[in-house]
Design a protein around this motif. Structure first.
Motif, PDB file in Angstrom:
ATOM      1  N   ALA A 151       0.836  -1.210   0.000  1.00  0.00           N
ATOM      2  CA  ALA A 151       0.000   0.000   0.000  1.00  0.00           C
ATOM      3  C   ALA A 151       0.866   1.253   0.000  1.00  0.00           C
ATOM      4  CB  ALA A 151      -0.937  -0.014   1.210  1.00  0.00           C
ATOM      5  N   ALA A 152       1.961   1.221   0.765  1.00  0.00           N
ATOM      6  CA  ALA A 152       2.862   2.378   0.807  1.00  0.00           C
ATOM      7  C   ALA A 152       3.560   2.581  -0.528  1.00  0.00           C
ATOM      8  CB  ALA A 152       3.885   2.188   1.929  1.00  0.00           C
ATOM      9  N   ARG A 153       3.909   1.485  -1.198  1.00  0.00           N
ATOM     10  CA  ARG A 153       4.524   1.596  -2.528  1.00  0.00           C
ATOM     11  C   ARG A 153       3.567   2.269  -3.495  1.00  0.00           C
ATOM     12  NH1 ARG A 153       6.413  -3.798  -1.729  1.00  0.00           N
ATOM     13  NH2 ARG A 153       5.020  -4.656  -3.289  1.00  0.00           N
ATOM     14  N   ARG A 154       2.288   1.918  -3.412  1.00  0.00           N
ATOM     15  CA  ARG A 154       1.304   2.536  -4.306  1.00  0.00           C
ATOM     16  C   ARG A 154       1.170   4.026  -4.009  1.00  0.00           C
ATOM     17  NH1 ARG A 154      -1.573  -2.055  -3.029  1.00  0.00           N
ATOM     18  NH2 ARG A 154      -3.158  -0.894  -1.855  1.00  0.00           N
ATOM     19  N   ARG A 155       1.258   4.391  -2.724  1.00  0.00           N
ATOM     20  CA  ARG A 155       1.167   5.813  -2.386  1.00  0.00           C
ATOM     21  C   ARG A 155       2.366   6.584  -2.923  1.00  0.00           C
ATOM     22  NH1 ARG A 155      -1.014   3.696   2.473  1.00  0.00           N
ATOM     23  NH2 ARG A 155       1.018   3.803   3.546  1.00  0.00           N
ATOM     24  N   LEU A 156       3.508   5.935  -2.998  1.00  0.00           N
ATOM     25  CA  LEU A 156       4.679   6.558  -3.607  1.00  0.00           C
ATOM     26  C   LEU A 156       4.546   6.655  -5.127  1.00  0.00           C
ATOM     27  CD1 LEU A 156       7.605   4.844  -1.640  1.00  0.00           C
ATOM     28  CD2 LEU A 156       7.048   7.276  -1.619  1.00  0.00           C
ATOM     29  N   GLY A 157       3.581   5.917  -5.687  1.00  0.00           N
ATOM     30  CA  GLY A 157       3.378   5.936  -7.131  1.00  0.00           C
ATOM     31  C   GLY A 157       4.229   4.943  -7.873  1.00  0.00           C
ATOM     32  N   VAL A 158       4.683   3.880  -7.175  1.00  0.00           N
ATOM     33  CA  VAL A 158       5.554   2.868  -7.783  1.00  0.00           C
ATOM     34  C   VAL A 158       4.779   1.575  -7.976  1.00  0.00           C
ATOM     35  CG1 VAL A 158       7.673   1.514  -7.533  1.00  0.00           C
ATOM     36  CG2 VAL A 158       7.588   3.875  -6.691  1.00  0.00           C
ATOM     37  N   ALA A 159       4.801   1.032  -9.169  1.00  0.00           N
ATOM     38  CA  ALA A 159       4.182  -0.269  -9.458  1.00  0.00           C
ATOM     39  C   ALA A 159       5.200  -1.135 -10.174  1.00  0.00           C
ATOM     40  CB  ALA A 159       2.928  -0.098 -10.308  1.00  0.00           C
ATOM     41  N   ARG A 182       3.241   6.537 -11.158  1.00  0.00           N
ATOM     42  CA  ARG A 182       4.186   7.529 -11.663  1.00  0.00           C
ATOM     43  C   ARG A 182       5.496   6.874 -12.078  1.00  0.00           C
ATOM     44  NH1 ARG A 182       5.148  12.322  -7.671  1.00  0.00           N
ATOM     45  NH2 ARG A 182       5.451  10.639  -6.158  1.00  0.00           N
ATOM     46  N   VAL A 183       5.800   5.728 -11.464  1.00  0.00           N
ATOM     47  CA  VAL A 183       6.998   4.953 -11.807  1.00  0.00           C
ATOM     48  C   VAL A 183       6.581   3.507 -12.039  1.00  0.00           C
ATOM     49  CG1 VAL A 183       9.259   4.139 -11.055  1.00  0.00           C
ATOM     50  CG2 VAL A 183       8.498   6.432 -10.401  1.00  0.00           C
ATOM     51  N   VAL A 184       6.861   2.993 -13.226  1.00  0.00           N
ATOM     52  CA  VAL A 184       6.566   1.600 -13.552  1.00  0.00           C
ATOM     53  C   VAL A 184       7.888   0.866 -13.731  1.00  0.00           C
ATOM     54  CG1 VAL A 184       5.597   0.034 -15.266  1.00  0.00           C
ATOM     55  CG2 VAL A 184       4.357   2.086 -14.640  1.00  0.00           C
ATOM     56  N   ILE A 185       8.055  -0.232 -12.995  1.00  0.00           N
ATOM     57  CA  ILE A 185       9.276  -1.031 -13.095  1.00  0.00           C
ATOM     58  C   ILE A 185       8.885  -2.422 -13.585  1.00  0.00           C
ATOM     59  CG2 ILE A 185      11.306  -1.880 -11.892  1.00  0.00           C
ATOM     60  CD1 ILE A 185      10.891   0.281  -9.798  1.00  0.00           C
ATOM     61  N   LEU A 186       9.448  -2.832 -14.717  1.00  0.00           N
ATOM     62  CA  LEU A 186       9.095  -4.094 -15.360  1.00  0.00           C
ATOM     63  C   LEU A 186      10.336  -4.965 -15.479  1.00  0.00           C
ATOM     64  CD1 LEU A 186       6.921  -2.582 -18.260  1.00  0.00           C
ATOM     65  CD2 LEU A 186       6.131  -3.391 -16.024  1.00  0.00           C
ATOM     66  N   ASP A 187      10.354  -6.072 -14.738  1.00  0.00           N
ATOM     67  CA  ASP A 187      11.497  -6.977 -14.727  1.00  0.00           C
ATOM     68  C   ASP A 187      11.248  -8.111 -15.716  1.00  0.00           C
ATOM     69  OD1 ASP A 187      13.831  -8.233 -14.065  1.00  0.00           O
ATOM     70  OD2 ASP A 187      13.157  -8.997 -12.129  1.00  0.00           O
ATOM     71  N   GLU A 188      11.945  -8.077 -16.848  1.00  0.00           N
ATOM     72  CA  GLU A 188      11.791  -9.080 -17.906  1.00  0.00           C
ATOM     73  C   GLU A 188      10.321  -9.266 -18.287  1.00  0.00           C
ATOM     74  OE1 GLU A 188      13.846 -10.939 -19.826  1.00  0.00           O
ATOM     75  OE2 GLU A 188      15.561  -9.880 -19.016  1.00  0.00           O
ATOM     76  N   PRO A 189       9.608  -8.198 -18.650  1.00  0.00           N
ATOM     77  CA  PRO A 189       8.169  -8.328 -18.899  1.00  0.00           C
ATOM     78  C   PRO A 189       7.820  -9.103 -20.158  1.00  0.00           C
ATOM     79  CG  PRO A 189       8.909  -6.146 -19.550  1.00  0.00           C
ATOM     80  CD  PRO A 189      10.082  -6.821 -18.889  1.00  0.00           C
ATOM     81  N   THR A 190       8.753  -9.189 -21.117  1.00  0.00           N
ATOM     82  CA  THR A 190       8.438  -9.820 -22.400  1.00  0.00           C
ATOM     83  C   THR A 190       8.983 -11.239 -22.522  1.00  0.00           C
ATOM     84  OG1 THR A 190      10.433  -8.943 -23.455  1.00  0.00           O
ATOM     85  CG2 THR A 190       8.459  -7.559 -23.532  1.00  0.00           C
ATOM     86  N   ALA A 191       9.643 -11.747 -21.473  1.00  0.00           N
ATOM     87  CA  ALA A 191      10.316 -13.047 -21.572  1.00  0.00           C
ATOM     88  C   ALA A 191       9.365 -14.156 -21.987  1.00  0.00           C
ATOM     89  CB  ALA A 191      10.990 -13.393 -20.247  1.00  0.00           C
ATOM     90  N   ALA A 192       8.102 -14.090 -21.549  1.00  0.00           N
ATOM     91  CA  ALA A 192       7.145 -15.156 -21.843  1.00  0.00           C
ATOM     92  C   ALA A 192       6.136 -14.762 -22.912  1.00  0.00           C
ATOM     93  CB  ALA A 192       6.397 -15.545 -20.556  1.00  0.00           C
ATOM     94  N   LEU A 193       6.303 -13.569 -23.513  1.00  0.00           N
ATOM     95  CA  LEU A 193       5.273 -13.057 -24.422  1.00  0.00           C
ATOM     96  C   LEU A 193       5.608 -13.327 -25.883  1.00  0.00           C
ATOM     97  CD1 LEU A 193       4.455  -9.553 -22.877  1.00  0.00           C
ATOM     98  CD2 LEU A 193       3.374 -11.760 -22.397  1.00  0.00           C
TER      99      LEU A 193
END
Length: 510
Positions: free
Chosen positions: A84-92, A172-183
């Motif tokens: 919940a705190a991460r979402r308030r910081l705007g990080v997903a 506000r900040v999106v972090i994607l770790d290997e998002p396309t590896a399975a796509l």
């Protein structure tokens, strides 16, 4: 080494300085620095084990740094932060290891953190599916039923759900770790469109990928990590330059030279194999041949490999190995002496490895019966055999084989799975997307290994979600469409577009 320190006056979405993080005796980050701006797509590149995933977990507050500072839009993240705190910081964040709960439905996973509630704060279960359907539709995902149990989805579909859950938070900040590896390619294009939309709206998008083509097409800037340390940040970077920065070594050519198509004996003959998505698949695989399996995702490729290995039952059809009809009802039948079929899966963690066990135990697993008597394993012979194959494949950079395989990077874990089956001396290797989620240098090693194995006389059936690999490594390519072989292309094809074009044709005379 090129380092970049942003001006103090520059508005930064993310800043990390002097970050240090160790796990037991393994140092994952050492004096690491990183900075990303609002309104940019920033790629984080490096070999497996370079510290990228650890940095991501520190940035989003999932783990804390041993020392150093992390700021999100100027606000320090000092310790582990609750979701919940991460979402308030705007990080997903969407992690490489999917965080969905398999036994829940898609709707329950999508709305787990913010379900529809009534006046008394109780969850309105009847509104879960309609609300989730609306979210999926908003992001152009009309092919996933929100009422489906997540465990019943393919890996690619689960990744899509994970990504939609992140996008729906409007961070506000999106972090994607290997998002396309399975796509597959179509979904990669879908994600790329959303990443650009987020950037244009002022969001900071940070992503990792081992597909350099995606980094070139998407990233405004690239940061390279090596051995847990920032090496360089640049606006432009070629793949060869990046590989040198990531690995400290220069690679000659992306793909090795593959010997001419052998005229050797037919090792495996498949005739009218059917069951599940398969609708009468027939082909011959020869000694020393790398036979590619192409086509759009979900056309029966995975079912073909699993059926040949005995992990799925065929409804009809016949198999012959070395001219002798065989029956493969379970993997034990496939790997027994005299038949020699080995399967290396795409999902090394779920299907290929026992993570708490040592490197040695994982490698020796398929050959225990050869090195045991009376219920006791002959450890001396086992250690010698494992040490030899581990050195040959350069597993773990000389790390002791007594260490848990969970401590290895993804690329080294994949090498462990390969080593296990090479130790069996299998004649037929079923390699299913074996380079998924591994770095460029390790991919190069895997390509050379596949070419060397073919030169040694192994018969190899090869599938990859990256069509370029099939085009450049294989002697021939079978294109699957709706569970049937719709085309056979002589190779090396070289041009991935030929395989894609054949995949899209109803009938092909290619």
């Amino acid at each position: 080494m090129v380092t970049e320190t942003p001006p103090e006056t520059e508005v930064l979405a993310v800043r990390a300085s002097g970050v240090h993080r160790a796990f037991g005796g393994v140092l994952a980050l050492r004096d690491a620095s990183f900075a990303a701006r609002p309104g940019e797509i920033h790629a984080l590149a490096g070999e497996n084990g370079a510290g990228k995933s650890t940095l991501i977990k520190v940035l989003c507050g999932l783990i804390s740094a041993d020392r150093g500072t992390v700021e999100i839009f100027g606000q320090q993240v000092r310790r582990v932060v609750e979701p919940a705190a991460r979402r308030r910081l705007g990080v997903a964040t969407a992690f490489q290891e999917l965080s969905l709960i398999p036994d829940l439905t898609v709707a329950e996973n999508l709305l787990l953190q913010d379900p529809p509630r009534g006046r008394l704060g109780l969850v309105r279960r009847g509104r879960l599916a309609p609300t989730a359907d609306a979210i999926l539709q908003r992001y152009g995902v009309d092919y996933i039923d929100s009422r489906t149990t997540t465990a019943d989805l393919s890996v690619a579909q689960r990744q899509i759900v994970e990504l939609v859950r992140v996008l729906a938070q409007e961070p506000r900040v999106v972090i994607l770790d290997e998002p396309t590896a399975a796509l597959p390619d179509r979904q990669v294009e879908w994600l790329a469109g959303h990443m650009r939309r987020l950037r244009d709206a002022g969001c900071c998008v940070i992503f990792t990928s081992h597909r350099w083509r995606e980094i070139e097409q998407l990233a405004d800037r690239v940061t390279v990590f090596r051995n847990g340390t920032h090496v360089a940040t640049r606006d432009e970077m070629s793949e060869s330059e990046a590989v040198t920065l990531m690995s400290g070594r220069t690679l000659e050519g992306t793909y090795p030279d593959v010997a001419a198509l052998p005229v050797g004996e037919t090792v495996l003959r498949v005739d009218q194999l059917a069951g599940g998505r398969l609708r009468g698949v027939s082909f011959d695989l020869r000694r020393g041949e790398i036979l590619g399996v192409g086509g759009l995702a979900g056309q029966g490729q995975r079912e073909l490999f699993l059926t040949l290995f005995g992990a799925r039952r065929a409804a009809s059809g016949t198999l012959s190995v070395g001219g002798t009809p065989v029956t493969v009802r379970r993997p034990k039948d496939a790997i027994r002496a005299g038949l020699g079929i080995a399967y290396v899966p795409e999902d090394r963690k779920a299907e290929g490895l026992f993570l708490p066990l040592s490197i040695r135990d994982n490698i020796a697993l398929a050959t225990l019966s050869r090195r045991s008597a009376g219920g006791f394993v002959r450890r001396r012979g086992e250690r010698a055999a494992v040490a030899s194959i581990a050195e040959q494949l350069r597993i773990g950079g000389g790390r002791a084989t007594s260490q848990a395989v969970a401590t290895l990077s993804g690329g080294n874990q994949q090498k462990v799975v390969m080593a296990r089956w090479l130790l069996t001396d299998a004649r037929i290797l079923l390699l299913f997307d074996v380079t998924r989620g591994v770095d460029a240098a390790t991919k190069h090693d895997m390509y050379q290994l596949v070419a060397d194995l073919a030169a040694q006389g192994k018969a190899i059936l090869f599938y990859s979600s990256e069509t370029e690999e099939i085009a450049n490594l294989c002697h021939r390519v079978l294109v699957l469409r709706e569970g049937r072989v719709s085309a056979e292309l002589a190779g090396p094809v070289g041009d991935a577009d030929r395989i894609v074009a054949a995949s899209l044709k109803e009938e092909s005379d290619a």
